[in-house]
Design an enzyme around this catalytic site. Structure first.
Site, PDB file in Angstrom:
ATOM      1  N   LEU A 212     -29.349  27.796 115.759  1.00 27.09           N
ATOM      2  CA  LEU A 212     -27.984  27.281 115.640  1.00 27.09           C
ATOM      3  C   LEU A 212     -27.811  26.499 114.345  1.00 27.09           C
ATOM      4  O   LEU A 212     -26.892  26.750 113.556  1.00 27.09           O
ATOM      5  CB  LEU A 212     -27.654  26.410 116.846  1.00 27.09           C
ATOM      6  CG  LEU A 212     -26.282  25.724 116.844  1.00 27.09           C
ATOM      7  CD1 LEU A 212     -25.157  26.737 116.692  1.00 27.09           C
ATOM      8  CD2 LEU A 212     -26.102  24.894 118.115  1.00 27.09           C
ATOM      9  N   TYR A 213     -28.692  25.560 114.123  1.00 21.62           N
ATOM     10  CA  TYR A 213     -28.630  24.755 112.900  1.00 21.62           C
ATOM     11  C   TYR A 213     -28.799  25.636 111.664  1.00 21.62           C
ATOM     12  O   TYR A 213     -28.007  25.562 110.712  1.00 21.62           O
ATOM     13  CB  TYR A 213     -29.720  23.683 112.948  1.00 21.62           C
ATOM     14  CG  TYR A 213     -29.912  22.913 111.671  1.00 21.62           C
ATOM     15  CD1 TYR A 213     -28.847  22.251 111.068  1.00 21.62           C
ATOM     16  CD2 TYR A 213     -31.167  22.808 111.073  1.00 21.62           C
ATOM     17  CE1 TYR A 213     -29.027  21.515 109.900  1.00 21.62           C
ATOM     18  CE2 TYR A 213     -31.362  22.082 109.917  1.00 21.62           C
ATOM     19  CZ  TYR A 213     -30.288  21.441 109.325  1.00 21.62           C
ATOM     20  OH  TYR A 213     -30.482  20.720 108.168  1.00 21.62           O
ATOM     21  N   GLY A 214     -29.816  26.494 111.678  1.00 23.57           N
ATOM     22  CA  GLY A 214     -30.090  27.346 110.522  1.00 23.57           C
ATOM     23  C   GLY A 214     -28.943  28.279 110.194  1.00 23.57           C
ATOM     24  O   GLY A 214     -28.608  28.495 109.028  1.00 23.57           O
TER      25      GLY A 214
ATOM     26  N   SER B 199     -25.753  27.825 110.814  1.00 24.58           N
ATOM     27  CA  SER B 199     -24.625  27.084 110.241  1.00 24.58           C
ATOM     28  C   SER B 199     -24.866  26.799 108.764  1.00 24.58           C
ATOM     29  O   SER B 199     -23.943  26.903 107.940  1.00 24.58           O
ATOM     30  CB  SER B 199     -24.401  25.776 111.006  1.00 24.58           C
ATOM     31  OG  SER B 199     -25.432  24.833 110.773  1.00 24.58           O
ATOM     32  N   LYS B 200     -26.098  26.478 108.417  1.00 27.34           N
ATOM     33  CA  LYS B 200     -26.407  26.209 107.012  1.00 27.34           C
ATOM     34  C   LYS B 200     -26.491  27.505 106.200  1.00 27.34           C
ATOM     35  O   LYS B 200     -26.230  27.501 104.990  1.00 27.34           O
ATOM     36  CB  LYS B 200     -27.712  25.420 106.912  1.00 27.34           C
ATOM     37  CG  LYS B 200     -27.601  23.995 107.440  1.00 27.34           C
ATOM     38  CD  LYS B 200     -26.615  23.170 106.632  1.00 27.34           C
ATOM     39  CE  LYS B 200     -26.649  21.698 107.021  1.00 27.34           C
ATOM     40  NZ  LYS B 200     -25.788  20.855 106.167  1.00 27.34           N
TER      41      LYS B 200
END
Length: 249
Positions: A156-158, A160-161
Site C-alpha cells: 500500500l505504502y509503496g 502510493s509512492k
C-alpha cells in the site's frame, strides 16, 4: 560557492518532524523563508522557534493532508505568508502503514492515497502554474525505495509512492519548459520519529545495503536541498536514491 535561497519562499509539508523538519532547518539556513506545515501546532511552533533562533525566517501553517479543503487552504495561506509567492515546494508529508494486503481496511487505502498522492497533486496544481508564470521554481517529492521494489507488507505504502514517482516525471515534463524543476528523492530506511516503532526491523532492513546502517533525516534533507538550489539547475525529473547504496546490491 554556497547556494543562496534568499528571497525565496519554501513550503514544506510534514515539516514538524523527521525529514521534513531537517529540510526546513537546512533551507532556512540557506536563506529561504520557510513555511513549516503539519498538523501539530505545538511541534510546528517549536520548529519555527528553532529556525528563528538560528537567524532564519519561518512561519507555521497548520494543515491536514487527508482533508482536501485543508490542502487547498494550505496552498493559499503559504503563498500569502510568503509575500504572494511560493518558489519551492517539498512534498515530505506522508503516512506509511505496513501490513498484509488481506488485513488492510478500505479506509486506510483511501487515507494513504489521499495523503501521499492526492495532497501533493493538489499542491502542485495550486502552486506550480504560478511558478511557471514567474519562470522559476523547484518541487521535490519524497518517495521511498519500496516504490521500486516489492517487499512484504509494504504494498500500500509503496504503490502510493510509486504513483508519486510517476507524477514527478509527468510534472517535470509539464512544467520544466517554463523553468520549474520537479524531482524526487527516494530514501532508504531512515531513523525518524515515525520509524521508531519499527525498532530493530529498521536496522535489519538497512543492513543489506553498503552503508550498513539506517540514514539520518539530515542526510535525506541534504539531497533535497541540493535539488532545490541552482546547483541542480540542469536536473529535471530524476528520482535520486538516498538509500545507503541499496541500488548497488
Amino acid at each position: 560557492m554556497t547556494p543562496d535561497l534568499t528571497g525565496s519562499t519554501a513550503l514544506i509539508t510534514g515539516a514538524t518532524s523527521g525529514i521534513g523538519k531537517a529540510t526546513a532547518d537546512q533551507l532556512a539556513a540557506l536563506g529561504a523563508h520557510v513555511i513549516v506545515s503539519g498538523r501539530d501546532k505545538t511541534r510546528g511552533d517549536a520548529v519555527v522557534a528553532g529556525i528563528r533562533a538560528a537567524g532564519g525566517t519561518a512561519d507555521f501553517v497548520s494543515a491536514d493532508l487527508n482533508d482536501e479543503d485543508s490542502v487547498r487552504n494550505l496552498a493559499s495561506r503559504a503563498a500569502e505568508a510568503g509575500g504572494g509567492h511560493v518558489d519551492i515546494l517539498v512534498n515530505s508529508g506522508g503516512i506509511f502503514p505496513f501490513g498484509a494486503t488481506a488485513d488492510t481496511p478500505t479506509e486506510q487505502i483511501d487515507e494513504v492515497f489521499a495523503v501521499n498522492v492526492k495532497a501533493p497533486y493538489l499542491l502542485v496544481a495550486a502552486l506550480a502554474p504560478a511558478m511557471a508564470e514567474r519562470g522559476h521554481g523547484a518541487i521535490v517529492n519524497v518517495a521511498t525505495m519500496v516504490s521500486a521494489i516489492g517487499m512484504t507488507g509494504m504494498g500500500l505504502y509503496g504503490s502510493s509512492k510509486a504513483a508519486l514517482v510517476l507524477l514527478t516525471k509527468s510534472w517535470a515534463a509539464e512544467f520544466g519548459p517554463a523553468g520549474v524543476r520537479v524531482n524526487a528523492v527516494s530514501p532508504g530506511p531512515t531513523r525518524t520519529e515515525g520509524t521508531l516503532p519499527m525498532g530493530e526491523a529498521l536496522d535489519q532492513l538497512a543492513a543489506g545495503a553498503p552503508a550498513g546502517r539506517a540514514g539520518q533525516p539530515e542526510e535525506i534533507a541534504a539531497a533535497i536541498s541540493f535539488l532545490v538550489t541552482d546547483q541542480a539547475s540542469f536536473v529535471h525529473g530524476v528520482v535520486l536514491p538516498v538509500d545507503g547504496g541499496r541500488l548497488a546490491v
